[in-house]
Enzyme design. Structure first.
Site, PDB file in Angstrom:
ATOM      1  N   ASP A   4       0.843  -1.197   0.000  1.00  0.00           N
ATOM      2  CA  ASP A   4       0.000   0.000   0.000  1.00  0.00           C
ATOM      3  C   ASP A   4       0.876   1.243   0.000  1.00  0.00           C
ATOM      4  O   ASP A   4       1.403   1.641   1.038  1.00  0.00           O
ATOM      5  CB  ASP A   4      -0.907  -0.023   1.232  1.00  0.00           C
ATOM      6  N   GLU A  19      31.836   9.163   3.694  1.00  0.00           N
ATOM      7  CA  GLU A  19      32.404   9.166   5.037  1.00  0.00           C
ATOM      8  C   GLU A  19      31.247   9.413   6.009  1.00  0.00           C
ATOM      9  O   GLU A  19      30.777  10.535   6.148  1.00  0.00           O
ATOM     10  CB  GLU A  19      33.467  10.256   5.180  1.00  0.00           C
ATOM     11  N   GLU A  64      29.357   9.661   9.516  1.00  0.00           N
ATOM     12  CA  GLU A  64      29.563   9.952  10.934  1.00  0.00           C
ATOM     13  C   GLU A  64      28.266   9.742  11.703  1.00  0.00           C
ATOM     14  O   GLU A  64      27.169   9.926  11.176  1.00  0.00           O
ATOM     15  CB  GLU A  64      30.060  11.387  11.110  1.00  0.00           C
ATOM     16  N   GLU A  84      35.612  10.251  16.188  1.00  0.00           N
ATOM     17  CA  GLU A  84      35.607  11.584  15.598  1.00  0.00           C
ATOM     18  C   GLU A  84      35.923  12.635  16.663  1.00  0.00           C
ATOM     19  O   GLU A  84      36.192  12.324  17.814  1.00  0.00           O
ATOM     20  CB  GLU A  84      34.249  11.865  14.923  1.00  0.00           C
ATOM     21  N   GLU A 104      33.200   7.540  13.140  1.00  0.00           N
ATOM     22  CA  GLU A 104      33.162   7.509  11.680  1.00  0.00           C
ATOM     23  C   GLU A 104      33.648   6.155  11.187  1.00  0.00           C
ATOM     24  O   GLU A 104      34.616   5.597  11.711  1.00  0.00           O
ATOM     25  CB  GLU A 104      34.040   8.620  11.090  1.00  0.00           C
ATOM     26  N   HIS A 147      30.495  13.326   4.260  1.00  0.00           N
ATOM     27  CA  HIS A 147      31.284  13.813   3.136  1.00  0.00           C
ATOM     28  C   HIS A 147      31.177  12.823   1.980  1.00  0.00           C
ATOM     29  O   HIS A 147      31.238  11.611   2.180  1.00  0.00           O
ATOM     30  CB  HIS A 147      32.743  13.981   3.528  1.00  0.00           C
ATOM     31  N   ARG A 165      40.769  22.445   4.480  1.00  0.00           N
ATOM     32  CA  ARG A 165      39.477  21.800   4.681  1.00  0.00           C
ATOM     33  C   ARG A 165      38.358  22.781   5.001  1.00  0.00           C
ATOM     34  O   ARG A 165      37.271  22.354   5.368  1.00  0.00           O
ATOM     35  CB  ARG A 165      39.582  20.781   5.824  1.00  0.00           C
ATOM     36  N   GLU A 186      35.784  15.997  -3.102  1.00  0.00           N
ATOM     37  CA  GLU A 186      35.119  15.732  -1.827  1.00  0.00           C
ATOM     38  C   GLU A 186      34.146  16.873  -1.502  1.00  0.00           C
ATOM     39  O   GLU A 186      34.571  17.986  -1.189  1.00  0.00           O
ATOM     40  CB  GLU A 186      36.135  15.587  -0.699  1.00  0.00           C
ATOM     41  N   ARG A 216      31.774  18.436   1.073  1.00  0.00           N
ATOM     42  CA  ARG A 216      31.811  18.308   2.525  1.00  0.00           C
ATOM     43  C   ARG A 216      30.546  18.778   3.223  1.00  0.00           C
ATOM     44  O   ARG A 216      30.431  18.665   4.440  1.00  0.00           O
ATOM     45  CB  ARG A 216      33.020  19.077   3.064  1.00  0.00           C
TER      46      ARG A 216
END
Length: 441
Positions: A51, A129, A131, A186, A193, A242, A313, A330, A332
């Site tokens: 359903d 990645e 977390e 982490e 992670e 990430h 970063r 990457e 982030r």
């Protein structure tokens, strides 16, 4: 490449009694219908009906009959279930009663974009990645935000109180066939992670959904609750997801060019250009909760500025140092509550448009953006991500390209549900307001 006969044989040989037919709703919640092995052949013939009106964001009650089409290659046995009368799962695609794919199925949305990439000669590989936090439960087994842990980045036991649970999660995932590249504590207390090896986009999204189920299940066995809520506690880092992306053509990573600046090909730059062009709309999908924007704030490592870099970063997009087959982009900003199918679909589609239209990103920013003044950021034309869910939804509604990727059904249902979520949030009275105002006014 499993066949129906393969599945039936494995069920018999492995003493599997229950098969869970899994699918994901538009908000990234895993659903399933369980059948016994006596009903397996019927399920493998795509005859298992459910359903659809009972699933938020799917269909109305007058068009509720839907079918599950098992993807045979996703067959897996759950290691945490009994070894006699085992439980297995198969991830399914959702079809309408007319036997056409259901446009509200997030897996279908990703399949469409993956097919578009294949027609251009590309295959997107994704390494997520993921977390999460491990918290205590109360006397009734309900989740809390309590943890007695004080561990930080890369700490180990006995300071890391979740080390044993994380180890069992890794071993369980490996038993299911995952290649786990790394796992660690982490930066925030009780935060962890686990990184698994890259896979083609559709498999990667399936992996993320299975990963969440396994992590929650093993955490419960250890008397804890695993949450993928982006920011469960103030004054500490939130949980991201990430997304590392690399585009392959004829078996080679086309993001790498040994003769180019920073080893990045034109395709890599154009792919980033497409991502950055549409990132504000993408944010409504990759950061889907009111709570998501408590993570996207200065001071907690999560990106808020639309920029890219090969050396630090702080921007939205980072290019990790490795080159050659492992050259990757990457992104982030996505968080751990995002629907992986929709998130990867909009990211891939935006990147492909960047390649088709040859959209160049701005110059890379190789300084810590958080330390720049507002005037310096303006001089460098560094824009910011949406600051709350409603802002992100407004950006999504303005971006016809991303809306078309999602499709009219998902886009309209998603925006409607998220606007209601925002309205409920606006109407709530928080503990902060009580503490700040009750005794003052």
């Amino acid at each position: 490449m499993y066949t129906k006969k393969d599945i039936i044989r494995m069920v018999e040989e492995e003493d599997v009694e229950f098969i869970r037919l899994q699918f994901t709703d538009i908000f990234g919640t895993l659903k399933n219908i369980a059948v016994t092995k006596s009903q397996l052949e019927k399920a493998l013939e795509n005859e298992c009906m459910f359903d659809g009106s009972s699933i938020e964001g799917f269909v109305r009650i007058e068009e509720s009959d839907m079918y599950l089409y098992p993807d045979l290659d996703t067959f897996a046995i759950f290691p945490w279930r009994p070894q006699q009368g085992k439980v297995a799962r198969i991830i399914c695609d959702v079809y309408r009663v007319d036997r056409k794919p259901f446009q509200g199925d997030p897996r279908y949305v990703l399949r469409k974009v993956v097919k578009e990439a294949e027609e251009m000669g590309y295959c997107l590989n994704v390494g997520p990645e993921c977390e999460f936090f491990l918290f205590h439960t109360d006397d009734y087994g309900r989740p809390t935000t309590i943890s007695h842990e004080t561990a930080g980045y890369f700490d180990l036991g006995p300071v890391d109180l979740g080390e044993n649970a994380r180890r069992d999660m890794v071993l369980t995932l490996e038993e299911m066939g995952y290649e786990i590249e790394a796992s660690h504590h982490e930066i925030a207390p009780a935060q962890h992670e686990i990184d698994f090896k890259y896979d083609p986009a559709l498999h990667a999204a399936d992996n993320i959904m299975t990963f969440k189920l396994a992590v929650k299940t093993i955490a419960k066995r250890h008397g804890m609750y695993a949450t993928f809520m982006p920011k469960p506690k103030a004054d500490m880092n939130g949980s991201g997801m990430h997304v590392n992306m690399s585009l392959f053509k004829n078996g080679e990573n086309i993001f790498y060019d040994k003769d180019a600046k920073d080893g990045l090909s034109q395709e890599a730059l154009w792919f980033m250009g497409g991502l950055m062009k549409h990132i504000k709309a993408i944010t409504a999908v990759a950061n889907p909760l009111v709570n998501s924007y408590k993570r996207l704030m200065p001071g907690y490592e999560a990106p808020i500025y639309i920029a890219w870099s090969v050396t630090n970063r702080s921007p939205l997009i980072r290019i990790p140092a490795s080159r050659g087959e492992t050259t990757r982009v990457e992104l982030r900003s996505p968080d751990s509550a995002a629907n992986p199918y929709l998130t990867l679909a909009v990211c891939l589609a935006a990147g492909l448009e960047g390649i088709r239209e040859k959209i160049m990103p701005p110059e890379s920013i190789n300084r810590n953006i958080f330390e720049l003044s507002e005037e310096e950021r303006k001089a460098l034309n560094i824009d910011v991500l949406p600051t709350n869910l409603m802002h992100a939804l407004q950006e999504l509604k303005k971006d016809k390209f991303i809306c078309d990727v999602l499709g009219e059904h998902i886009c309209s249902k998603y925006i409607e549900a998220k606007e209601k979520e925002w309205d409920r949030y606006k109407a709530s009275v928080t503990d902060w307001e009580i503490q700040a105002y009750l005794g003052k006014y």
